[in-house]
Design a protein around this motif. Structure first.
Motif, PDB file in Angstrom:
ATOM      1  N   LEU A   1      -6.566   3.070  -1.897  1.00 27.72           N
ATOM      2  CA  LEU A   1      -7.454   2.455  -1.232  1.00 27.72           C
ATOM      3  C   LEU A   1      -8.443   1.651  -1.759  1.00 27.72           C
ATOM      4  CD1 LEU A   1      -7.774   5.202   1.824  1.00 27.72           C
ATOM      5  CD2 LEU A   1      -6.910   2.698   1.977  1.00 27.72           C
ATOM      6  N   LEU A   2      -9.089   2.300  -2.944  1.00 30.33           N
ATOM      7  CA  LEU A   2     -10.224   1.548  -3.625  1.00 30.33           C
ATOM      8  C   LEU A   2      -9.888   0.328  -4.065  1.00 30.33           C
ATOM      9  CD1 LEU A   2     -13.161   1.629  -4.934  1.00 30.33           C
ATOM     10  CD2 LEU A   2     -12.048   3.024  -6.743  1.00 30.33           C
ATOM     11  N   LEU A   3      -8.613   0.324  -4.680  1.00 28.14           N
ATOM     12  CA  LEU A   3      -8.023  -1.166  -5.384  1.00 28.14           C
ATOM     13  C   LEU A   3      -7.512  -1.984  -4.286  1.00 28.14           C
ATOM     14  CD1 LEU A   3      -5.677   0.428  -8.108  1.00 28.14           C
ATOM     15  CD2 LEU A   3      -7.872  -0.811  -8.400  1.00 28.14           C
ATOM     16  N   GLU A   4      -7.241  -1.402  -3.069  1.00 30.35           N
ATOM     17  CA  GLU A   4      -6.841  -2.255  -1.601  1.00 30.35           C
ATOM     18  C   GLU A   4      -8.043  -3.066  -1.331  1.00 30.35           C
ATOM     19  OE1 GLU A   4      -4.829  -2.386   2.421  1.00 30.35           O
ATOM     20  OE2 GLU A   4      -5.222  -0.557   1.616  1.00 30.35           O
ATOM     21  N   TYR A   5      -9.069  -2.202  -1.116  1.00 25.52           N
ATOM     22  CA  TYR A   5     -10.400  -2.937  -0.695  1.00 25.52           C
ATOM     23  C   TYR A   5     -11.122  -3.826  -1.622  1.00 25.52           C
ATOM     24  CZ  TYR A   5      -9.971  -0.937   3.793  1.00 25.52           C
ATOM     25  OH  TYR A   5      -9.359  -0.749   5.288  1.00 25.52           O
ATOM     26  N   LEU A   6     -10.690  -4.125  -2.852  1.00 28.82           N
ATOM     27  CA  LEU A   6     -11.059  -5.022  -3.677  1.00 28.82           C
ATOM     28  C   LEU A   6     -10.707  -6.440  -3.331  1.00 28.82           C
ATOM     29  CD1 LEU A   6     -10.495  -3.386  -7.456  1.00 28.82           C
ATOM     30  CD2 LEU A   6     -12.595  -3.633  -6.022  1.00 28.82           C
ATOM     31  N   GLY A   7      -9.788  -6.198  -2.080  1.00 33.91           N
ATOM     32  CA  GLY A   7      -9.615  -7.589  -1.668  1.00 33.91           C
ATOM     33  C   GLY A   7     -10.891  -8.383  -0.927  1.00 33.91           C
ATOM     34  N   VAL A   8     -11.812  -7.465  -0.526  1.00 28.81           N
ATOM     35  CA  VAL A   8     -12.903  -8.170  -0.289  1.00 28.81           C
ATOM     36  C   VAL A   8     -13.827  -9.005  -1.278  1.00 28.81           C
ATOM     37  CG1 VAL A   8     -15.338  -7.586   0.910  1.00 28.81           C
ATOM     38  CG2 VAL A   8     -13.522  -6.205   1.635  1.00 28.81           C
TER      39      VAL A   8
ATOM     40  N   PHE B   1       0.862  -1.180   0.144  1.00 27.69           N
ATOM     41  CA  PHE B   1      -0.002   0.149   0.229  1.00 27.69           C
ATOM     42  C   PHE B   1       0.944   1.354   0.008  1.00 27.69           C
ATOM     43  CE2 PHE B   1      -2.365   3.261   2.163  1.00 27.69           C
ATOM     44  CZ  PHE B   1      -3.132   3.659   1.337  1.00 27.69           C
ATOM     45  N   PHE B   2       1.871   1.326   1.044  1.00 24.19           N
ATOM     46  CA  PHE B   2       2.686   2.520   0.953  1.00 24.19           C
ATOM     47  C   PHE B   2       3.475   2.666  -0.540  1.00 24.19           C
ATOM     48  CE2 PHE B   2       2.582   2.393   5.773  1.00 24.19           C
ATOM     49  CZ  PHE B   2       2.234   3.616   5.879  1.00 24.19           C
ATOM     50  N   SER B   3       3.813   1.550  -1.093  1.00 21.63           N
ATOM     51  CA  SER B   3       4.468   1.717  -2.392  1.00 21.63           C
ATOM     52  C   SER B   3       3.787   2.093  -3.435  1.00 21.63           C
ATOM     53  CB  SER B   3       4.904   0.261  -2.737  1.00 21.63           C
ATOM     54  OG  SER B   3       5.985  -0.224  -1.740  1.00 21.63           O
ATOM     55  N   ALA B   4       2.258   1.983  -3.207  1.00 13.28           N
ATOM     56  CA  ALA B   4       1.114   2.066  -4.248  1.00 13.28           C
ATOM     57  C   ALA B   4       0.756   3.640  -4.264  1.00 13.28           C
ATOM     58  CB  ALA B   4      -0.096   1.533  -4.022  1.00 13.28           C
ATOM     59  N   VAL B   5       0.948   4.178  -3.134  1.00 12.79           N
ATOM     60  CA  VAL B   5       0.476   5.840  -2.879  1.00 12.79           C
ATOM     61  C   VAL B   5       1.930   6.517  -3.255  1.00 12.79           C
ATOM     62  CG1 VAL B   5      -0.996   5.337  -0.999  1.00 12.79           C
ATOM     63  CG2 VAL B   5       1.287   5.635  -0.362  1.00 12.79           C
ATOM     64  N   GLN B   6       2.792   6.024  -3.470  1.00 12.80           N
ATOM     65  CA  GLN B   6       3.804   6.878  -4.112  1.00 12.80           C
ATOM     66  C   GLN B   6       3.532   7.365  -5.320  1.00 12.80           C
ATOM     67  OE1 GLN B   6       7.468   4.721  -3.676  1.00 12.80           O
ATOM     68  NE2 GLN B   6       7.757   4.829  -1.449  1.00 12.80           N
TER      69      GLN B   6
ATOM     70  N   TRP C   1       0.892  -2.339  -7.379  1.00 14.00           N
ATOM     71  CA  TRP C   1       1.248  -2.558  -5.941  1.00 14.00           C
ATOM     72  C   TRP C   1       0.018  -2.500  -5.165  1.00 14.00           C
ATOM     73  CZ3 TRP C   1       5.359  -4.042  -3.816  1.00 14.00           C
ATOM     74  CH2 TRP C   1       6.598  -3.625  -4.363  1.00 14.00           C
ATOM     75  N   ALA C   2      -1.134  -1.644  -5.594  1.00 18.69           N
ATOM     76  CA  ALA C   2      -2.307  -1.706  -4.950  1.00 18.69           C
ATOM     77  C   ALA C   2      -3.073  -3.030  -4.824  1.00 18.69           C
ATOM     78  CB  ALA C   2      -3.243  -0.561  -5.353  1.00 18.69           C
ATOM     79  N   LEU C   3      -2.958  -3.685  -6.180  1.00 13.51           N
ATOM     80  CA  LEU C   3      -3.637  -4.805  -6.191  1.00 13.51           C
ATOM     81  C   LEU C   3      -2.917  -6.183  -5.580  1.00 13.51           C
ATOM     82  CD1 LEU C   3      -4.459  -5.065 -10.016  1.00 13.51           C
ATOM     83  CD2 LEU C   3      -6.015  -4.684  -8.271  1.00 13.51           C
ATOM     84  N   GLY C   4      -1.635  -5.680  -5.260  1.00 13.00           N
ATOM     85  CA  GLY C   4      -0.971  -6.582  -4.173  1.00 13.00           C
ATOM     86  C   GLY C   4      -1.452  -6.462  -2.956  1.00 13.00           C
ATOM     87  N   ALA C   5      -1.703  -5.252  -2.524  1.00 18.27           N
ATOM     88  CA  ALA C   5      -2.464  -4.799  -1.339  1.00 18.27           C
ATOM     89  C   ALA C   5      -3.500  -5.528  -1.202  1.00 18.27           C
ATOM     90  CB  ALA C   5      -2.404  -3.484  -1.118  1.00 18.27           C
TER      91      ALA C   5
END
Length: 333
Positions: free
Chosen positions: A113-120, A100-105, A169-173
């Motif tokens: 955040l939107l991509l990370e919460y696709l984890g649901v 996530f921290f790598s993504a926000v760079q 990176w965000a999809l990895g999160a």
């Protein structure tokens, strides 16, 4: 590394569900509180890797004595679940935060955040492909409502910035977040929830420490004071809050709630972390939510309700029919 998951059917009665829901919301609030405190450290000169490592490492040290007492006489549980704890610590604790921290760079925080919460959504797909739990219409509706709500809450449409590497990176999160809910839901390990959380934090801290030593993750710290909520505070105040509240309590309570709720419902409840993030940003940073963000919050809650309704109305397997064969008489003693 292969980890087989065995999931408990989620709680279906109010007696079991309501307390677990309360604990899950408390965990989401604890996770959501991290934003302002982490931001104060980053603005003071801390690197993201150093802030995350301090947060996880101190939390592990705080929980470790209690976990060791709980494990006394049952050390075989660590050997039996070594693979699970390593996967949990590396993927669901360390990797998700680093990704996530790598993504926000290279992405805006809202898009990341939107991509990370696709984890649901990945949790729902995992339950379908691995356990044959095909999503029904109310779960699909819940996904649609929750994603639409996140778009509004995070104001993605108002400041979208897309970068290919950042998206990866965000999809990895997102994968790490899905692993957090799936692995936390396991109840066949014999590990108490607090021991599970502590093991993950210890492994995650070690993984981040190694990444810092080899130069993969920059580690920069400073003893400068931080600015938070209009106050000038020593650096250890946000570090302690991140460690005790947003890590130790958040992970321990999160595992405790996910086991009875099930990974799917717990994942959707976890979306409220974004709402709590807005609340803490308002209280501590003076960032007042927009009306469209409040509407998005309503949609996220509606998505959680839809998924919970799907769980309550799911057809249950019938009890096995009684055998018509008379039982054999007991042998004489």
């Amino acid at each position: 590394m292969s980890v087989t998951t065995t999931l408990r059917p989620p709680a279906t009665n109010a007696t079991a569900f309501v307390p677990s829901l309360g604990i899950a919301l408390a965990s989401a609030a604890a996770f959501g509180s991290s934003g302002p405190f982490a931001k104060s450290l980053l603005e003071a000169g801390w690197s993201p890797g150093a802030a995350v490592t301090a947060r996880i490492g101190i939390a592990a040290l705080v929980l470790l004595p209690v976990a060791l007492v709980m494990l006394r006489g049952r050390w075989h549980l660590l050997r039996r679940n070594a693979g699970l704890l390593i996967a949990y610590g590396v993927v669901a604790v360390a990797a998700v935060q680093l990704a996530f921290f790598s993504a926000v760079q290279t992405l805006s925080v809202g898009v990341a955040l939107l991509l990370e919460y696709l984890g649901v959504v990945l949790v729902v797909l995992w339950l379908w492909l691995r356990h044959g739990q095909r999503p029904r219409r109310w779960t699909v509706a819940g996904i649609a409502l929750a994603v639409a709500g996140l778009v509004l809450v995070l104001d993605v449409l108002g400041g979208m910035r897309v970068d290919g590497v950042g998206v990866l990176w965000a999809l990895g999160a997102a994968v790490g977040l899905a692993a957090y809910f799936v692995l936390s839901a396991r109840d066949d390990t014999g590990l108490p929830p607090l021991v599970m959380a502590t093991g993950g934090l210890v492994v995650g801290a070690l993984a981040l420490g190694v990444a810092g030593l080899v130069g993969v993750v920059p580690m920069t710290v400073t003893a400068a004071d931080v600015d938070l909520a209009g106050l000038t505070l020593p650096w250890w105040v946000p570090v302690a809050t991140l460690s005790l509240v947003a890590a130790a309590f958040a992970y321990a309570s999160g595992v405790s709630a996910t086991r009875p709720l099930g990974s799917k419902v717990a994942g959707f409840v976890g979306l409220t972390e974004v709402l709590f993030s807005l609340l803490f940003a308002w209280l501590l940073l003076g960032e007042l939510p927009l009306p469209v963000q409040l509407l998005g919050g309503v949609l996220v809650v509606a998505g959680v309700v839809a998924v919970r309704y799907d769980e309550l109305t799911a057809p249950r397997e019938p009890d096995p029919a009684p055998s018509l064969t008379p039982e054999a008489p007991a042998p004489p003693r």
